[in-house]
Design an enzyme around this catalytic site. Structure first.
Site, PDB file in Angstrom:
ATOM      1  N   GLY A  15      -7.800   7.524  -4.725  1.00 44.24           N
ATOM      2  CA  GLY A  15      -7.652   8.068  -3.369  1.00 44.24           C
ATOM      3  C   GLY A  15      -8.569   9.261  -3.167  1.00 44.24           C
ATOM      4  NE  ARG A  19      -1.689  12.665   3.019  1.00 41.39           N
ATOM      5  CZ  ARG A  19      -0.618  12.163   2.426  1.00 41.39           C
ATOM      6  NH1 ARG A  19       0.585  12.585   2.765  1.00 41.39           N
ATOM      7  NH2 ARG A  19      -0.734  11.241   1.480  1.00 41.39           N
ATOM      8  CB  ALA A 367     -25.088  55.600 -16.690  1.00 47.35           C
TER       9      ALA A 367
HETATM   10  C1  UD1 Z   1       3.108   7.214  -3.307  1.00 47.37           C
HETATM   11  C2  UD1 Z   1       4.230   6.173  -3.377  1.00 47.37           C
HETATM   12  C3  UD1 Z   1       5.543   6.813  -2.904  1.00 47.37           C
HETATM   13  C4  UD1 Z   1       5.841   8.023  -3.734  1.00 47.37           C
HETATM   14  C5  UD1 Z   1       4.680   9.007  -3.694  1.00 47.37           C
HETATM   15  C6  UD1 Z   1       4.909  10.137  -4.671  1.00 47.37           C
HETATM   16  C7  UD1 Z   1       3.265   3.964  -2.981  1.00 47.37           C
HETATM   17  C8  UD1 Z   1       3.039   2.870  -2.012  1.00 47.37           C
HETATM   18  N1  UD1 Z   1       3.897   5.049  -2.549  1.00 47.37           N
HETATM   19  O1  UD1 Z   1       2.909   7.550  -1.943  1.00 47.37           O
HETATM   20  O2  UD1 Z   1       6.619   5.895  -2.991  1.00 47.37           O
HETATM   21  O3  UD1 Z   1       7.036   8.642  -3.256  1.00 47.37           O
HETATM   22  O4  UD1 Z   1       3.444   8.358  -4.084  1.00 47.37           O
HETATM   23  O5  UD1 Z   1       3.833  11.012  -4.633  1.00 47.37           O
HETATM   24  O6  UD1 Z   1       2.898   3.823  -4.126  1.00 47.37           O
HETATM   25  N2  UD1 Z   1      -4.355   5.546  -5.045  1.00 47.37           N
HETATM   26  C9  UD1 Z   1      -5.335   4.704  -5.531  1.00 47.37           C
HETATM   27  N3  UD1 Z   1      -5.759   3.661  -4.778  1.00 47.37           N
HETATM   28  C10 UD1 Z   1      -5.227   3.397  -3.546  1.00 47.37           C
HETATM   29  C11 UD1 Z   1      -4.221   4.248  -3.052  1.00 47.37           C
HETATM   30  C12 UD1 Z   1      -3.795   5.313  -3.830  1.00 47.37           C
HETATM   31  O7  UD1 Z   1      -5.836   4.913  -6.630  1.00 47.37           O
HETATM   32  O8  UD1 Z   1      -5.670   2.421  -2.933  1.00 47.37           O
HETATM   33  C13 UD1 Z   1      -3.917   6.687  -5.868  1.00 47.37           C
HETATM   34  C14 UD1 Z   1      -4.242   8.018  -5.220  1.00 47.37           C
HETATM   35  O9  UD1 Z   1      -5.480   8.522  -5.673  1.00 47.37           O
HETATM   36  C15 UD1 Z   1      -3.095   8.910  -5.632  1.00 47.37           C
HETATM   37  C16 UD1 Z   1      -1.963   7.940  -5.926  1.00 47.37           C
HETATM   38  O10 UD1 Z   1      -2.531   6.663  -6.006  1.00 47.37           O
HETATM   39  O11 UD1 Z   1      -3.379   9.615  -6.824  1.00 47.37           O
HETATM   40  C17 UD1 Z   1      -0.916   7.947  -4.839  1.00 47.37           C
HETATM   41  O12 UD1 Z   1      -1.524   7.683  -3.586  1.00 47.37           O
HETATM   42  P1  UD1 Z   1      -1.049   8.389  -2.254  1.00 47.37           P
HETATM   43  O13 UD1 Z   1      -1.833   7.856  -1.150  1.00 47.37           O
HETATM   44  O14 UD1 Z   1      -0.981   9.850  -2.442  1.00 47.37           O
HETATM   45  O15 UD1 Z   1       0.445   7.786  -2.144  1.00 47.37           O
HETATM   46  P2  UD1 Z   1       1.652   8.466  -1.422  1.00 47.37           P
HETATM   47  O16 UD1 Z   1       1.547   8.222   0.031  1.00 47.37           O
HETATM   48  O17 UD1 Z   1       1.792   9.846  -1.870  1.00 47.37           O
HETATM   49 MG    MG Z   2       0.560  11.215  -2.903  1.00 43.40          MG
END
Ligand code: UD1
Ligand code: MG
Length: 447
Positions: A15, A19, A367
């Protein structure tokens, strides 16, 4: 630990972190001087897994470098956490142990909790996976864990898909899973995008596993702070403050005095000895170790430096990477030390720059002394022997060697080596005219 299976760890970090509003991958943002991904890797290493694979996005070379020597796999389109796991399946083809799936934006998860999560997965042979949940007083926009009567997990509902009633549930998904390696591929292939975000959710696994006759166990952590997530700069600063407080407490527990702890900033690897005193407003960048009985006066900035016993630093000193300060040496106010070694008992007390230099034992730097180490192309070295005395406002133009016990006259611009015990003087000879000032004033007054 009781489990026996081999372990693979998959960290999802593809990701961009929309945000965060950053051109850098979220996992590269720093917490106490170390990228978020580094915190997680450090913890995970202690589980001694057979492999660690990090899922990254395209154009994240810096993240791949940070992760090395561990492997990275690129997820070309960020289609969700379920899709991210799919990208590593070919790497885990014949792997039948446990697969621990972690989110790269939750860096403070502890070893003990991860061990518990793995054990939970092994509590019964019908448990196909275990999910780490956390109870929150004021739950964030995390997925909610919906349990069966027997306490196993029925399903996870993402915050965006949840009804108002489901959002009332305080038990949330932290995002950490431990899954049977022999089932992972077939379960992940069944994840679809039938949800509010049109994404592949890894959180669909419990329902899919149930369809295959397996249960999902929940492991709950009571420690809210270890499962803090970073989704915004505000989250990052909140986590930074928390980690700083822990590092401050750690320094004090180990016998350092911090006069005003909240004004002192540490890095993840700062080491302070016993009876070190740190005055207010001191910043420790990475790579600093300080021996016992060192005094660090206010407003000093230290990075990549070893400070030996009894030395005094600052106020307003800047110690830069690749430097060392010897026993009982004194680096005073407005001195910058850069890639330089100041040996025991040497002093540079007021205003100056020491770059690419070796300052021998008990030498005294007057100095305003500047070591001119850079000619616009190369950095050149200056080596001072023991007991050298540099008068005030001297410029030492590198490369240069000054022997033991030599004296450099104040105000000199030194370009040639000076042998031991010699005087180096390089400035215009003084001219004095008796009575000249008085006559000058008289002349001016007449006009
Ligand atoms: C996710 C969980 C949610 C949990 C929350 C806790 C899912 C669908 N949701 O939501 O249930 O409560 O984390 O923090 O799993 N990432 C990828 N590839 C992608 C999407 C995300 O590698 O296509 C990685 C991101 O880099 C990140 C992590 O997965 O490190 C979580 O992604 P993020 O988009 O932050 O998920 P949340 O909406 O926080
Ligand atoms: Mg997250």
């Amino acid at each position: 630990m009781t489990y026996r299976d081999s372990l693979a760890v998959v960290i999802l970090a593809a990701g961009q972190g929309t945000r965060m509003k950053s051109v850098h991958p979220k996992a590269m943002h720093k917490l106490a001087g170390r990228p978020l991904i580094g915190w997680l890797l450090e913890t995970v290493k202690d589980l001694s897994p057979e492999q660690i694979i990090v899922v990254i996005g395209p154009d994240m070379d810096d993240l791949a470098q940070e992760v090395a020597p561990h492997r990275t796999v690129i997820q070309h389109k960020r289609l969700g956490t379920g899709d991210a796991v799919r990208t590593v399946l070919s790497e885990l083809k014949d792997f039948t142990g446990d697969v621990l799936i972690l989110l790269g934006d939750m860096p403070l998860i502890t070893l003990g909790t991860l061990e518990k999560l793995i054990e939970t997965r092994h509590a019964h042979e019908k448990i196909g996976l275990a999910v780490l949940g956390a109870e929150y007083d004021d739950p964030p926009a995390f997925g909610r864990l919906i349990q069966n009567i027997d306490g196993t997990l029925k399903r996870i509902v993402e915050f965006k898909d949840a009804t108002d009633e489901e959002r009332e549930i305080s038990l949330c998904n932290t995002g950490a899973f431990c899954v049977r390696g022999d089932k992972l591929a077939s379960w992940v292939s069944k994840i679809d995008t039938n949800n509010a975000q049109k994404e592949y959710y890894i959180t669909d696994l419990p329902v899919i596993a149930a369809g295959d006759g397996f249960k999902t166990a929940v492991c709950v952590t009571q420690n809210e702070s270890e499962v803090m997530g970073v989704n915004s700069r505000e989250d990052l600063s909140a986590m930074e403050m928390m980690v700083q407080d822990e590092l401050r407490a750690f320094a004090m527990e180990n016998g350092a005095t911090l006069q005003d702890p909240t004004s002192v900033y540490f890095s993840f690897d700062t080491e302070l000895g016993q009876d070190v005193t740190v005055e207010p407003h001191v910043f420790f960048a990475p790579g600093v170790s300080v021996a016992d009985n060192v005094m660090i006066h206010a407003f000093s900035h230290l990075e990549g430096v070893r400070v030996e016993q009894g030395a005094q630093i600052g106020p307003y000193a800047r110690l830069r990477a690749g430097s060392s300060v010897g026993e009982n040496a004194i680096i005073g106010n407005f001195i910058e030390v850069n890639r330089s070694h100041v040996h025991a008992g040497a002093k540079a007390k007021h205003l100056g720059y020491l770059g690419d230099a070796v300052i021998g034992e008990k030498s005294n730097i007057g100095a305003g002394t500047v070591i001119a180490n850079y000619d616009g192309f190369d950095k050149n070295e200056t080596v001072l022997g023991k007991g050298v005395f540099i008068g005030s406002n001297a410029t030492l133009i590198a490369p240069l060697t000054i022997g033991d016990g030599a004296i450099v006259a104040g105000g000199s611009s030194i370009t040639d080596n000076i042998p031991a015990q010699a005087l180096g003087l390089a400035r215009e000879k003084q001219m004095t005219r008796e009575g000249w000032a008085a006559e000058f004033r008289k002349r001016k007054a007449k006009k």
